[in-house]
Design a protein around this motif. Structure first.
Motif, PDB file in Angstrom:
ATOM      1  N   ASP A   3       0.818  -1.202   0.000  1.00 44.54           N
ATOM      2  CA  ASP A   3       0.000   0.000   0.000  1.00 44.54           C
ATOM      3  C   ASP A   3       0.857   1.259   0.000  1.00 44.54           C
ATOM      4  N   GLU A   4       2.101   1.139  -0.492  1.00 48.58           N
ATOM      5  CA  GLU A   4       2.980   2.304  -0.548  1.00 48.58           C
ATOM      6  C   GLU A   4       2.398   3.356  -1.488  1.00 48.58           C
ATOM      7  N   VAL A   5       2.433   4.615  -1.054  1.00 39.59           N
ATOM      8  CA  VAL A   5       1.905   5.727  -1.844  1.00 39.59           C
ATOM      9  C   VAL A   5       2.946   6.837  -1.857  1.00 39.59           C
ATOM     10  N   ARG A   6       3.168   7.443  -3.010  1.00 39.38           N
ATOM     11  CA  ARG A   6       4.121   8.539  -3.126  1.00 39.38           C
ATOM     12  C   ARG A   6       3.571   9.570  -4.097  1.00 39.38           C
ATOM     13  N   LEU A   8       3.783  11.749  -7.414  1.00 37.89           N
ATOM     14  CA  LEU A   8       4.345  11.390  -8.715  1.00 37.89           C
ATOM     15  C   LEU A   8       5.769  11.924  -8.825  1.00 37.89           C
ATOM     16  N   GLY A   9       6.703  11.050  -9.101  1.00 39.51           N
ATOM     17  CA  GLY A   9       8.096  11.435  -9.236  1.00 39.51           C
ATOM     18  C   GLY A   9       8.885  11.438  -7.946  1.00 39.51           C
ATOM     19  N   ALA A  10       8.226  11.222  -6.796  1.00 39.30           N
ATOM     20  CA  ALA A  10       8.933  11.249  -5.515  1.00 39.30           C
ATOM     21  C   ALA A  10       9.757   9.978  -5.333  1.00 39.30           C
ATOM     22  N   MET A  11      10.831  10.097  -4.582  1.00 36.32           N
ATOM     23  CA  MET A  11      11.719   8.970  -4.370  1.00 36.32           C
ATOM     24  C   MET A  11      11.308   8.135  -3.166  1.00 36.32           C
ATOM     25  N   PHE A  12      10.568   8.742  -2.226  1.00 37.07           N
ATOM     26  CA  PHE A  12      10.286   8.047  -0.978  1.00 37.07           C
ATOM     27  C   PHE A  12       8.779   7.898  -0.782  1.00 37.07           C
ATOM     28  N   ALA A  13       8.381   6.779  -0.176  1.00 32.88           N
ATOM     29  CA  ALA A  13       6.964   6.541   0.096  1.00 32.88           C
ATOM     30  C   ALA A  13       6.480   7.509   1.169  1.00 32.88           C
ATOM     31  N   ALA A  14       5.221   7.919   1.040  1.00 34.12           N
ATOM     32  CA  ALA A  14       4.648   8.904   1.952  1.00 34.12           C
ATOM     33  C   ALA A  14       4.157   8.248   3.235  1.00 34.12           C
ATOM     34  N   THR A  15       4.209   9.013   4.324  1.00 34.36           N
ATOM     35  CA  THR A  15       3.618   8.576   5.582  1.00 34.36           C
ATOM     36  C   THR A  15       2.131   8.922   5.582  1.00 34.36           C
ATOM     37  N   ASP A  16       1.394   8.333   6.538  1.00 40.43           N
ATOM     38  CA  ASP A  16      -0.024   8.664   6.669  1.00 40.43           C
ATOM     39  C   ASP A  16      -0.214  10.151   6.943  1.00 40.43           C
ATOM     40  N   ASP A  17       0.622  10.734   7.804  1.00 43.17           N
ATOM     41  CA  ASP A  17       0.490  12.153   8.126  1.00 43.17           C
ATOM     42  C   ASP A  17       0.747  13.027   6.902  1.00 43.17           C
ATOM     43  N   GLU A  18       1.706  12.668   6.077  1.00 46.46           N
ATOM     44  CA  GLU A  18       1.965  13.449   4.861  1.00 46.46           C
ATOM     45  C   GLU A  18       0.772  13.381   3.911  1.00 46.46           C
ATOM     46  N   ILE A  19       0.231  12.187   3.724  1.00 46.87           N
ATOM     47  CA  ILE A  19      -0.920  12.043   2.833  1.00 46.87           C
ATOM     48  C   ILE A  19      -2.105  12.862   3.353  1.00 46.87           C
ATOM     49  N   THR A  20      -2.355  12.783   4.646  1.00 43.23           N
ATOM     50  CA  THR A  20      -3.467  13.531   5.237  1.00 43.23           C
ATOM     51  C   THR A  20      -3.261  15.022   5.047  1.00 43.23           C
ATOM     52  N   ASP A  21      -2.038  15.503   5.213  1.00 45.83           N
ATOM     53  CA  ASP A  21      -1.749  16.921   5.019  1.00 45.83           C
ATOM     54  C   ASP A  21      -2.042  17.354   3.581  1.00 45.83           C
ATOM     55  N   TRP A  22      -1.722  16.507   2.615  1.00 48.41           N
ATOM     56  CA  TRP A  22      -1.945  16.868   1.217  1.00 48.41           C
ATOM     57  C   TRP A  22      -3.430  17.052   0.899  1.00 48.41           C
ATOM     58  N   TYR A  23      -4.291  16.367   1.649  1.00 47.36           N
ATOM     59  CA  TYR A  23      -5.730  16.439   1.377  1.00 47.36           C
ATOM     60  C   TYR A  23      -6.474  17.382   2.338  1.00 47.36           C
ATOM     61  N   THR A  24      -5.768  17.976   3.278  1.00 47.71           N
ATOM     62  CA  THR A  24      -6.439  18.829   4.257  1.00 47.71           C
ATOM     63  C   THR A  24      -6.877  20.141   3.631  1.00 47.71           C
ATOM     64  N   VAL A  25      -8.134  20.520   3.857  1.00 49.97           N
ATOM     65  CA  VAL A  25      -8.637  21.817   3.422  1.00 49.97           C
ATOM     66  C   VAL A  25      -8.026  22.879   4.347  1.00 49.97           C
ATOM     67  N   PRO A  26      -7.537  23.992   3.800  1.00 52.26           N
ATOM     68  CA  PRO A  26      -6.806  24.967   4.625  1.00 52.26           C
ATOM     69  C   PRO A  26      -7.529  25.404   5.887  1.00 52.26           C
ATOM     70  N   VAL A 232      -1.183  14.476  -7.853  1.00 52.34           N
ATOM     71  CA  VAL A 232      -1.280  13.094  -8.331  1.00 52.34           C
ATOM     72  C   VAL A 232      -0.421  12.228  -7.422  1.00 52.34           C
ATOM     73  N   LEU A 233      -1.026  11.173  -6.883  1.00 49.12           N
ATOM     74  CA  LEU A 233      -0.277  10.187  -6.106  1.00 49.12           C
ATOM     75  C   LEU A 233      -0.253   8.879  -6.881  1.00 49.12           C
ATOM     76  N   THR A 234       0.768   8.075  -6.631  1.00 49.38           N
ATOM     77  CA  THR A 234       0.873   6.790  -7.301  1.00 49.38           C
ATOM     78  C   THR A 234       1.111   5.683  -6.277  1.00 49.38           C
ATOM     79  N   GLY A 235       0.544   4.515  -6.561  1.00 46.18           N
ATOM     80  CA  GLY A 235       0.832   3.327  -5.780  1.00 46.18           C
ATOM     81  C   GLY A 235       1.830   2.460  -6.526  1.00 46.18           C
TER      82      GLY A 235
END
Length: 251
Positions: A3-6, A8-26, A232-235
């Protein structure tokens, strides 16, 4: 399969906190209606009649994280019947995450149903961690309304059809401003027609389905709506997770 998610183009898999931050409404106080769907590469919205059949580990992971951010999980009655809803929709980690940030441990679940064709004895109501809402119309059958009022708060959101603009007002009056809509296609068609979609999270499952499966929208008038790609995120399995937000104008 992982279930690794990063990004697009990133070298490292994202943490749950990073993913949540990307989707947080300001600003949580703002009204925001997010819609989440999955489709195959050839546009099918279901496999064997269920959207869950298209799911991948990456999609399921992000789907669970998006629920953490919601004040209310919005679902059409047809999706409730097809997919099966009931009980805890967040895991222990998700509930703890919300409590740490001063949020109730579980979002409210709200079902949209003009005809109230819902079973009041189903797990959606009998096993709900928070009393659900049912959004319906003033002309809904009185007997069904009375039965569902025993297990939920029934709100009139229109005369003969649910008005999603009024629906958003009613939810906001209850402090439910961050809306996470999980389907189905008929509800999405109405949301598009009435201009109430702020964001679409669309997962592309890395498969071709064929056949005559439904699209993610079904019904509603043609209503061109400009959207802007936010990220864009990729699995690792080829899953694409696209986040679009509403544009100010349609070109």
């Amino acid at each position: 399969m992982t279930d690794e998610v990063r990004r697009l183009g990133a070298m490292f898999a994202a943490t749950d906190d990073e993913i949540t931050d990307w989707y947080t409404v300001p600003r949580r106080a703002d009204r925001w209606l997010r819609v989440n769907f999955i489709a195959s590469l050839d546009g099918a919205a279901t496999h064997d009649g269920r959207s869950a059949g298209l799911g991948t580990p990456a999609d399921k992971r992000v789907f669970g994280l998006l629920r953490r951010l919601a004040d209310v999980i919005l679902i059409g009655a047809g999706t409730v019947r097809a997919e099966g809803y009931g009980g805890q929709l967040l895991d222990d980690a998700g509930r703890a995450w919300r409590e740490e940030r001063g949020l109730p441990p579980h979002p409210v679940v709200a079902v949209v149903s003009a005809r109230l064709d819902l079973d009041p004895d189903s797990p959606l109501f009998s096993a709900a961690p928070v009393r659900p809402l049912v959004l319906t119309t003033r002309q809904a059958p009185a007997e069904r309304r009375a039965a569902l009022a025993e297990v939920s708060d029934v709100l009139d959101s229109g005369g003969t059809a649910v008005d999603t603009r009024l629906m958003r007002e009613l939810l906001a009056e209850r402090g439910l401003r961050q809306v996470h809509c999980e389907g189905g296609p008929h509800l999405l068609g109405t949301l598009i027609e009435e201009g109430t979609v702020d964001e679409l999270c669309l997962t592309l499952s890395p498969r071709l389905e064929g056949g005559t499966a439904r699209r993610i929208t079904d019904g509603g008038r043609i209503t061109p709506t400009g959207m802007t790609l936010a990220h864009v995120l990729t699995g690792d399995d080829g899953t694409l997770l696209l986040r679009y937000v509403r544009a100010q104008t349609v070109s």
